[in-house]
Scaffold this motif. Sequence first.
Motif, PDB file in Angstrom:
ATOM      1  N   LYS A 254       0.489  -1.156  -0.323  1.00 15.06           N
ATOM      2  CA  LYS A 254       0.255  -0.162   0.093  1.00 15.06           C
ATOM      3  C   LYS A 254       0.954   1.353   0.268  1.00 15.06           C
ATOM      4  N   LEU A 255       0.311   2.205  -0.617  1.00 11.94           N
ATOM      5  CA  LEU A 255       1.461   3.946  -0.572  1.00 11.94           C
ATOM      6  C   LEU A 255       1.360   4.575   1.025  1.00 11.94           C
ATOM      7  N   SER A 256       1.548   4.458   1.934  1.00 12.68           N
ATOM      8  CA  SER A 256       1.400   5.153   2.581  1.00 12.68           C
ATOM      9  C   SER A 256       2.882   6.556   2.376  1.00 12.68           C
ATOM     10  N   ILE A 274      -0.171  -2.448  -5.211  1.00 11.15           N
ATOM     11  CA  ILE A 274      -1.163  -2.346  -5.165  1.00 11.15           C
ATOM     12  C   ILE A 274      -1.990  -2.687  -5.252  1.00 11.15           C
ATOM     13  N   GLU A 275      -3.627  -3.103  -4.286  1.00 11.35           N
ATOM     14  CA  GLU A 275      -4.112  -3.116  -4.809  1.00 11.35           C
ATOM     15  C   GLU A 275      -5.826  -2.201  -4.990  1.00 11.35           C
ATOM     16  N   LEU A 276      -6.215  -0.836  -4.285  1.00  8.11           N
ATOM     17  CA  LEU A 276      -6.595   0.108  -3.934  1.00  8.11           C
ATOM     18  C   LEU A 276      -5.963   1.193  -4.337  1.00  8.11           C
ATOM     19  N   PHE A 277      -7.064   1.512  -4.924  1.00  9.75           N
ATOM     20  CA  PHE A 277      -6.551   2.816  -6.145  1.00  9.75           C
ATOM     21  C   PHE A 277      -6.793   3.778  -5.390  1.00  9.75           C
ATOM     22  N   GLN A 282      -2.707   9.453  -2.188  1.00  8.88           N
ATOM     23  CA  GLN A 282      -1.410   9.859  -1.711  1.00  8.88           C
ATOM     24  C   GLN A 282      -0.458  10.368  -2.539  1.00  8.88           C
ATOM     25  N   LEU A 283      -0.647  11.287  -3.288  1.00  6.86           N
ATOM     26  CA  LEU A 283       0.213  11.563  -4.493  1.00  6.86           C
ATOM     27  C   LEU A 283      -0.541  12.890  -4.922  1.00  6.86           C
ATOM     28  N   LYS A 284      -1.674  12.776  -4.567  1.00  5.96           N
ATOM     29  CA  LYS A 284      -2.730  14.354  -4.647  1.00  5.96           C
ATOM     30  C   LYS A 284      -1.732  15.391  -4.260  1.00  5.96           C
ATOM     31  N   GLY A 285      -2.203  16.007  -3.544  1.00  4.05           N
ATOM     32  CA  GLY A 285       0.058  16.962  -2.892  1.00  4.05           C
ATOM     33  C   GLY A 285       1.124  17.224  -3.445  1.00  4.05           C
ATOM     34  N   LEU A 311      -7.973  10.533 -13.656  1.00  2.39           N
ATOM     35  CA  LEU A 311      -8.628  10.875 -12.818  1.00  2.39           C
ATOM     36  C   LEU A 311      -7.720  11.685 -11.409  1.00  2.39           C
ATOM     37  N   ALA A 312      -7.698  10.536 -11.227  1.00  2.00           N
ATOM     38  CA  ALA A 312      -7.195  11.063  -9.776  1.00  2.00           C
ATOM     39  C   ALA A 312      -5.646  11.696  -9.315  1.00  2.00           C
TER      40      ALA A 312
END
Length: 325
Positions: A254-256, A274-277, A282-285, A311-312
């Motif tokens: 997971k991304l953290s 990674i399984e969850l979109f 986490q990278l939106k910043g 989109l993200a």
Amino acid sequence: MASEDFSSGDEHSHHHHHHCHDSDSNSDSDEKEDKFNLDPEAKEIDLTHAGLRDFAEIGLEQFEKLEVLSLRQNYIGQLAELDPLVNLTDLDLYDNRIMRIENLGKLKNLTLLDLSYNGIRVLENLEEQTELDKLFLVSNKITKIRGLEKLAKLTVLELGANRIRTIENLGTLSSLTSLFLGKNKITKIQNLEGLPNLTLLSLQSNRIVKLEGLATLTRLEELYLSHNGIEVIEGLENLTRLTTLDLAGNQIKKLSCLTTLTNLEDFWFNDNFIELFSDVDQLKGATRIETVYFVGNPIATDVGYRRKIKLALPSLTQIDATRCA
């Protein structure tokens, strides 16, 4: 494959010169001076791929003004007879047959030394090279980082593709900006606290299982950690200047710990788990992010994969190896 080329010793281009041997030469001494038609006043000599077996074939004692000596891709087996070259700043012996670092004591003005692709086993005899700025030793047989303590002006140290197990004895190299230790046998990130000016750190293709020991490297801009055994992203919060983060080919699920890395432009994360979109948030910043690699993760098999990533992270110009609109 998105990972930086560890053999940065390659940044100088390869020139191939083919020399005709003058078979009419009467004696050995004529041969020595005439073979390469070198100017005794020369400041630079490049005899790449010239079939040289030792320095005596060039007769270095006549070149007192020499500053740059490049002898890539020859068969030179020993560092010897370099004492006359007191003004030498660059010595490039990439791809020769040198087994020992020795006889450099008189070359006190050396700023660049490239001994990549040789057979060196021990880092030694560099105490006098206090002006050294760049040291390249890619693809030798070095097992231990040692003997570099006096190189206080060193900015680039390239020890990729050796047999190093421990990061150690770097504490005095406070000027270091780039440290390449890829393709070694390193199991732990440690002993980097004395390198506050580091902007690039490459530890790809090692045996690292935990992200640690990086918190003080607040000037870091590029961090390459692909092909290790890392399971959790942690300890990166302070590295807010990072523009490139390479964690491809690890064991991460997971991304953290990425929300503070607002300057990220390249995030290489192919071949993880990674399984969850929602992790991608986490990278939106990182509002200027341009490139991400997620191929080889479970999310990349989703039919709407590229659309959901874009989109993200609307600033993206590339997803995996492909440009995106």
